[in-house]
Design a protein around this motif. Structure first.
Motif, mmCIF file in Angstrom:
data_model
loop_
_atom_site.group_PDB
_atom_site.id
_atom_site.type_symbol
_atom_site.label_atom_id
_atom_site.label_comp_id
_atom_site.label_asym_id
_atom_site.label_seq_id
_atom_site.Cartn_x
_atom_site.Cartn_y
_atom_site.Cartn_z
ATOM 1 N N LYS A 151 -4.832 9.927 1.851
ATOM 2 C CA LYS A 151 -5.787 10.218 2.919
ATOM 3 C C LYS A 151 -6.078 8.982 3.762
ATOM 4 O O LYS A 151 -6.497 9.094 4.914
ATOM 5 N N LYS A 152 -5.853 7.793 3.173
ATOM 6 C CA LYS A 152 -6.094 6.539 3.898
ATOM 7 C C LYS A 152 -4.908 6.174 4.788
ATOM 8 O O LYS A 152 -4.987 5.259 5.596
ATOM 9 N N GLU A 153 -3.793 6.886 4.591
ATOM 10 C CA GLU A 153 -2.627 6.651 5.436
ATOM 11 C C GLU A 153 -2.637 7.660 6.585
ATOM 12 O O GLU A 153 -3.671 8.247 6.894
ATOM 13 N N THR A 180 0.794 -1.235 0.000
ATOM 14 C CA THR A 180 0.000 0.000 0.000
ATOM 15 C C THR A 180 0.824 1.281 0.000
ATOM 16 O O THR A 180 0.561 2.180 -0.816
ATOM 17 N N THR A 239 -5.965 10.768 -3.063
ATOM 18 C CA THR A 239 -7.000 9.895 -2.481
ATOM 19 C C THR A 239 -6.384 8.814 -1.609
ATOM 20 O O THR A 239 -6.848 8.543 -0.491
ATOM 21 N N SER A 262 -0.477 12.421 4.217
ATOM 22 C CA SER A 262 -1.483 13.166 3.472
ATOM 23 C C SER A 262 -1.017 14.601 3.205
ATOM 24 O O SER A 262 -1.176 15.129 2.109
ATOM 25 N N THR A 320 0.829 4.523 -3.162
ATOM 26 C CA THR A 320 0.663 5.980 -3.057
ATOM 27 C C THR A 320 1.870 6.711 -3.638
ATOM 28 O O THR A 320 1.732 7.630 -4.452
#
Length: 733
Positions: free
Chosen positions: A305-307, A270, A302, A312, A274
């Motif tokens: 933002k999940k990290e 993951t 996008t 971010s 990014t």
């Protein structure tokens, strides 16, 4: 004409301000600063400490820890030694100064003490771990740990793997502190000891950071032919993409980044997904493909933002730079405003404070937002952000941003016609330049000192390696001398060896003689067992033949044939096993069942019988001498049950005691041993029981040969001394 006058006025003020600033600098009069350096806990003075003015005088402390040095107000004194952490002191006045110092928790000395009481290999690992922990905080201390790690393990005991790890760690330290040339040398040294793939990947990255792009590309290409993990393949393709991006070949850069992204996506790596989306966006932007770049930057935004929040913010800053390149200032302002808000959250969360060189500091973001507003020619909106940037930079001593923001603010005021504020801002700009000049001098001096310290540490390691080689030569010389001494002692050793050999021969002869006696005894026991095994109880054979004769006399040929057939089967099995010392317990049970069946056939009106075998007994794992149980059963039938008036019962039970032991019980409810003895005739008393005699001899011999393999006890069943119980304990081995 009016504007020209204003401009001339501004220039006049600027030159006047510069002249005043320069005069103020030249007017600083040097004076003598005196002080002392003492150890914080013990208050003991420390001699021979380095005392240096940044860009100026140098001296050392005397035996009392005292020093005096010529300095000016605003100068910085650097107090340094290998025994404690470096201290920086800003000179403000000529008062006597007292510098208290303390060692960095005496970590190295503590480890040395531990190492003296612990295995050297464990100490090596501890030092390397400490080097990795301090890598980002103190380069000199971190290299010191690596040096100590190499010192604690003797030359003869240190392995290639340990050498490889030590020099790899040195390379990591160099690379972090932007000394890629030293990192290349240390990674190469690591690979000479152990050609590990992960170190080769680090070497390729060091080549890239040292601008040796072709060497980096070549090494990455070679690595693709090796057996790599999925993560390593992603790193290699990413490294190739970085090289091509830095050499301005966006097509090849995008190709390799895409390869890496496909692998990372397929294997769910993951964080790399990014990063690679972001880098592909940068490569497209480099090649002028702004539409594709924006698409990939959208993906990276996008995903980031999940990290975590910091990741971010980093991505928003990078994409904002892209929009600045596109001159899409509105989107840039939007992203930087979001990033600025999240940066404030980072600081509120007590995260590690951001370094002033980081692009994520509030002062830099405010400055860039102001520039974006200026790009839109919105001067009034830009001014508050410039002021925020200046205030933030001043509070955090970020002179670089403060300088740029102050200069930019002066230009904005000038452009909107507010010349008073423009002049005021420009005066502050000149002051900041002056401060920045001093700070840069200090930083250059510190960087020079750091480079010198690292070079000294590196030389120490090289010296250590040379010393190891010298010690190895000394060891070889000592070994050769030892060989000469051994040659001189050869005759003595031969004499001693001969005497020892004679003694050993005598001992061997004695042992062989003892062994021969034991073997003879063993052979005698084997012969005795064979002799006893071949003897069947004469009573049984005689009585069996009488039974056949009785059946024939009664014209019961069918019963005679059946009895004779089963008797012959028993005799055949006995003869087949006559050469075996032991047979499986399962086979012995079959023989016993056949024997009891024959006896019951003859005395059906005298007794019934049951043979019970515990299901948990692994019958094939236990062995027993053949026909060991038959005499006991025969005694139970002929001397106990045969004389009983009512019908008796014979019970044979095989029970598992434990994994190594089986207990065999032969129980009858006959007349008992005393009554049976009383019923014997005088002729029977004179005759000895062959079956019981043989069995006792067999058990005695077996127990002597096999260490108590069989144990037998005989007892009465009832208090009236009627009934007989034979318990035989059989061990597995």
């Amino acid at each position: 004409m009016k504007y020209l006058k204003h401009i001339l006025c501004i220039f006049f003020l600027v030159f006047a301000t510069i002249a005043i600033a320069q005069q103020s600098r030249t007017e600083k009069v040097p004076f003598t600063v005196k002080g002392e350096v003492i150890e914080d806990e013990t208050n003991k003075p420390i001699a021979k400490v380095n005392v240096e003015i940044v860009g100026g005088e140098y001296t050392t402390t005397d035996d009392l820890g005292r020093f005096s040095i010529l300095a000016k107000e605003g100068d910085q004194i650097v107090i340094s030694s290998d025994d404690f952490q470096t201290v920086y002191y800003d000179v403000e006045e000529d008062d006597f100064i007292k510098i208290r110092v303390e060692a960095p928790e005496n970590e190295i000395s503590k480890f040395k003490k531990v190492a003296s009481n612990r295995d050297a290999k464990s100490a090596f690992t501890s030092y390397i771990d400490s080097a990795k922990i301090t890598l980002k905080k103190n380069a000199t201390q971190s290299i010191g740990y690596v040096t100590t790690a190499l010192e604690v393990v003797p030359k003869k005991e240190i392995t290639n793997t340990e050498n490889s790890i030590a020099f790899e760690t040195l390379g990591d330290i160099n690379l972090f502190w932007k000394q890629s040339d030293l990192a290349i040398g240390n990674y190469k040294r690591s690979l000479t000891f152990s050609p590990r793939v992960d170190v080769q990947i680090k070497l390729a990255d060091a080549y890239r950071q040292n601008n040796k792009y072709q060497e980096s590309i070549e090494l990455y290409t070679v690595l693709l032919k090796e057996r790599l993990s999925n993560y390593q393949k992603v790193i290699v393709y990413e490294g190739l993409g970085d090289n091509y991006k830095q050499t301005n070949v966006p097509v090849k850069s995008i190709f390799n980044y895409q390869k890496a992204l496909d692998l990372a996506t397929a294997n769910k790596i993951t964080p790399k997904i990014t990063d690679l989306n972001s880098k592909i966006g940068e490569a497209y932007a480099l090649g002028g493909s702004l539409v594709e770049a924006e698409e990939y930057f959208g993906n990276s935004l996008t995903l980031s933002k999940k990290e975590n929040r910091k990741r971010s913010v980093e991505e928003k800053n990078k994409v904002a730079d892209f929009y600045n390149q596109k001159k899409d200032y509105n989107k840039e302002i939007e992203l930087r405003s979001e990033a600025l808000e999240e940066i404030n959250y980072l600081e509120d969360d007590d995260e590690e404070p951001l370094d002033n060189n980081s692009p994520l500091t509030p002062q830099r973001q405010n400055y860039k937002i102001a520039n974006a507003f200026l790009g839109l020619e919105k001067y009034d909106e830009a001014i508050p952000f410039l002021e925020k940037s200046i205030n933030e930079a001043e509070s955090k001593s970020d002179l670089v941003v403060e300088k740029d923001a102050t200069r930019k603010l002066s230009e904005v005021y000038r452009d909107i016609g507010d010349f008073d504020k423009a002049t005021e801002s420009y005066e502050r700009y000149v002051e900041v330049i002056d401060e920045l000049y001093v700070k840069k001098e200090q930083e250059i001096s510190q960087a020079s000192r750091l480079s010198r310290d690292i070079a000294l540490q590196q030389n120490r390691i090289s010296s250590l390696e040379s010393e190891r080689e010298i010690n190895e030569s000394r060891y070889k010389l000592a070994f050769e001398n030892q060989e000469l001494i051994e040659k001189n002692n050869t005759i003595q050793k031969w004499i001693i060896g001969s005497l020892v050999l004679i003694a050993l021969l005598l001992l061997a002869m004695a042992y062989n003689q003892y062994k021969g006696v034991r073997q003879q005894k063993y052979a005698n026991n084997i012969l005795a067992l064979k002799s006893l095994r071949t003897q069947m109880n004469p009573h049984f054979i005689f009585n069996a033949l009488n039974s056949v004769n009785s059946f024939i006399a009664q014209s019961d040929e069918r019963a005679a044939n059946k009895y004779l057939s089963e008797f012959s089967q028993l005799m055949r099995s006995v003869l087949e096993n006559s050469e075996e010392d032991f047979i499986p317990l399962e086979k012995e049970i079959e023989l016993l069942e056949l024997y009891v069946k024959l006896e019951h056939f003859r005395f059906q009106d005298k007794f019934e019988y049951t043979i019970e075998v515990d299901n948990e007994i692994p019958l094939n794992e236990f062995v027993i001498p053949p026909m060991l149980l038959q005499p006991y059963v025969e005694n139970a039938v002929w001397h106990g049950l045969r004389y009983k008036e009512e019908k008796g019962l014979l019970t044979i039970h095989f029970q598992k005691i434990d994994t190594e032991t089986v207990q065999i019980s032969i129980i009858d409810n006959g007349i008992g041993r005393e009554k049976s003895k009383a019923l014997k005739t005088e002729n029977q008393k004179k005759q000895k029981s062959k079956g019981m005699g043989n069995i006792k001899k067999r058990i005695a011999i077996l127990n002597e040969m096999y260490k108590d393999k069989v144990d037998v006890t005989v007892s009465d069943v009832f208090d009236t001394k009627e009934g007989t119980q034979v318990v035989l304990t059989l061990k597995k081995d």
